[in-house]
Design a protein around this motif. Structure first.
Motif, short mmCIF file in Angstrom:
data_model
loop_
_atom_site.label_atom_id
_atom_site.label_comp_id
_atom_site.label_asym_id
_atom_site.label_seq_id
_atom_site.Cartn_x
_atom_site.Cartn_y
_atom_site.Cartn_z
N UNK A 27 48.31 15.17 25.75
CA UNK A 27 49.69 15.03 26.22
C UNK A 27 49.64 13.94 26.99
N UNK A 28 51.29 13.28 26.97
CA UNK A 28 51.35 12.45 27.94
C UNK A 28 50.67 11.88 28.83
N UNK A 29 51.17 13.21 29.78
CA UNK A 29 50.61 13.93 31.34
C UNK A 29 49.28 14.22 31.62
N UNK A 30 48.15 14.47 30.37
CA UNK A 30 47.07 14.88 30.80
C UNK A 30 46.48 14.22 31.57
N UNK A 31 45.84 14.19 32.55
CA UNK A 31 44.77 14.24 33.40
C UNK A 31 43.98 13.23 33.40
N UNK A 32 43.61 14.29 32.49
CA UNK A 32 41.48 13.63 31.62
C UNK A 32 41.21 13.74 30.01
N UNK A 33 41.05 12.61 29.82
CA UNK A 33 41.76 12.90 27.87
C UNK A 33 39.90 13.19 28.03
N UNK A 34 40.79 14.24 26.82
CA UNK A 34 39.63 14.31 26.17
C UNK A 34 38.47 13.93 25.38
N UNK A 35 39.12 12.63 24.99
CA UNK A 35 37.71 11.82 24.17
C UNK A 35 36.90 11.28 25.91
N UNK A 36 37.39 11.26 26.79
CA UNK A 36 36.85 10.75 28.05
C UNK A 36 35.24 12.12 28.21
N UNK A 37 36.21 13.36 28.45
CA UNK A 37 35.27 14.39 28.66
C UNK A 37 33.91 14.85 27.46
N UNK A 38 34.25 14.21 25.95
CA UNK A 38 33.72 14.43 24.76
C UNK A 38 31.85 13.24 24.71
N UNK A 39 32.39 12.26 25.67
CA UNK A 39 31.84 10.91 25.40
C UNK A 39 31.16 11.53 27.07
N UNK A 40 31.15 12.35 28.19
CA UNK A 40 30.39 12.58 29.58
C UNK A 40 29.82 13.27 29.22
N UNK A 41 30.35 14.50 28.36
CA UNK A 41 28.52 15.20 27.46
C UNK A 41 27.28 14.46 26.45
N UNK A 42 28.06 13.63 26.28
CA UNK A 42 26.97 12.96 24.99
C UNK A 42 26.00 12.52 26.17
N UNK A 43 26.73 12.16 26.96
CA UNK A 43 25.78 11.50 28.49
C UNK A 43 25.12 12.01 28.83
N UNK A 44 25.52 13.93 28.99
CA UNK A 44 24.49 14.58 29.74
C UNK A 44 23.04 14.86 28.72
N UNK A 45 23.45 15.08 27.37
CA UNK A 45 21.89 15.35 25.87
C UNK A 45 21.48 13.69 26.62
N UNK A 46 21.74 12.84 26.58
CA UNK A 46 21.17 11.76 26.95
C UNK A 46 19.92 11.41 28.22
N UNK A 47 21.06 11.97 29.49
CA UNK A 47 20.24 11.72 30.41
C UNK A 47 19.06 13.37 31.04
N UNK A 48 19.46 14.26 30.25
CA UNK A 48 19.04 15.58 29.96
C UNK A 48 17.30 15.11 30.35
N UNK A 49 17.01 14.38 29.11
CA UNK A 49 15.74 13.21 27.48
C UNK A 49 14.74 13.55 29.28
N UNK A 50 15.70 12.33 30.56
CA UNK A 50 15.34 11.66 31.63
C UNK A 50 14.60 12.58 32.15
N UNK A 51 15.60 13.71 33.26
CA UNK A 51 15.23 14.56 33.93
C UNK A 51 16.82 14.10 35.05
N UNK A 52 17.12 15.29 34.83
CA UNK A 52 18.44 15.10 36.33
C UNK A 52 17.71 14.38 37.45
N UNK A 53 16.64 14.86 38.22
CA UNK A 53 16.79 13.63 39.58
C UNK A 53 16.40 14.60 40.61
N UNK A 54 17.01 14.61 41.95
CA UNK A 54 17.34 15.94 42.41
C UNK A 54 18.22 16.00 43.29
#
Length: 231
Positions: A27-54
């Motif tokens: 929607x025109x006034x959607x606060x967080x674009x859906x694609x931004x969440x998809x990209x953030x979830x992809x980052x999570x999978x990549x970082x998981x392999x290295x460990x998240x830290x404290x």
């Protein structure tokens, strides 16, 4: 993997990332674009392999009884490592909430906050989202926010913006379908007094449930040099 690659979009993203919003138009006034969440979830999978830290901070959206979830989001640096949710029916009072803190499932809000302080060893800050806020987006400091909820949610948007800074500074999110819905549900409205973000109650009326996981993540990303942030 080869089978997934053969699928057309948006079906490929739906199957690979659990992104069942991939085919929709935001929607025109959607606060967080859906694609931004998809990209953030992809980052999570990549970082998981290295460990998240404290552990850096925990955000919690509490619920005492009822249908809502008693939800917490654990942030490790620039990554929301995990989102945990317990039925509010299992947390009828503050004493139960304080006990969950000790068992690594924490929550606060009113009664639980008081009980947690009595237990000691809990650096917690309760957040009243209806309060005013002087927080500003460093990219557009002239824009004001009507209340603390709007500032907290806009701060989350800022951290998810793929063009907001280097990749390592962007927030990563766990692949969670319900979290995806929670984060892409809120709408924002620019008003003369500043930006306002749709209230949790109004979102519930529109989509039929509470966005507890999204709110917990937003609180976890609201960095205030404390371990626990609660609303």
């Amino acid at each position: 993997a080869a089978t997934l690659e053969a699928l057309p979009e948006p079906m490929r993203s739906m199957m690979r990332w659990g992104d069942f919003n991939a085919g929709r138009v935001d929607g025109a006034w959607q606060l967080i674009p859906s694609n931004w969440v998809v990209l953030a979830q992809k980052r999570w999978l990549l970082r998981k392999a290295a460990g998240f830290g404290p552990l850096s901070q925990i955000g919690c959206d509490p619920a005492h009884g009822g249908l809502d979830e008693f939800t917490l989001a654990l942030r490790n640096g620039r990554t929301i490592a995990e989102v945990r949710a317990v039925s509010g029916r299992l947390v009828p009072d503050g004493k139960t909430g304080a006990a969950l803190i000790r068992s690594d499932v924490i929550g606060v809000g009113g009664r639980t906050y008081d009980a947690a302080k009595l237990l000691g060893g809990c650096e917690a800050v309760p957040i009243v989202v209806s309060n005013s806020s002087d927080w500003r987006d460093p990219k557009i400091p002239n824009i004001e926010f009507v209340n603390l909820r709007a500032a907290i949610m806009w701060n989350l948007r800022l951290q998810l913006d793929p063009e907001g800074g280097p990749e390592e500074t962007r927030l990563a999110l766990p692949p969670d379908r319900e979290l995806m819905t929670d984060l892409t549900a809120p709408r924002y409205i620019p008003r003369s007094g500043g930006i306002i973000v749709e209230s949790k109650e109004d979102i519930r009326k529109r989509i039929g449930r509470s966005v507890d996981r999204g709110d917990a993540v937003a609180l976890s990303a609201w960095e205030r040099k404390v371990l626990f942030a609660f609303a």
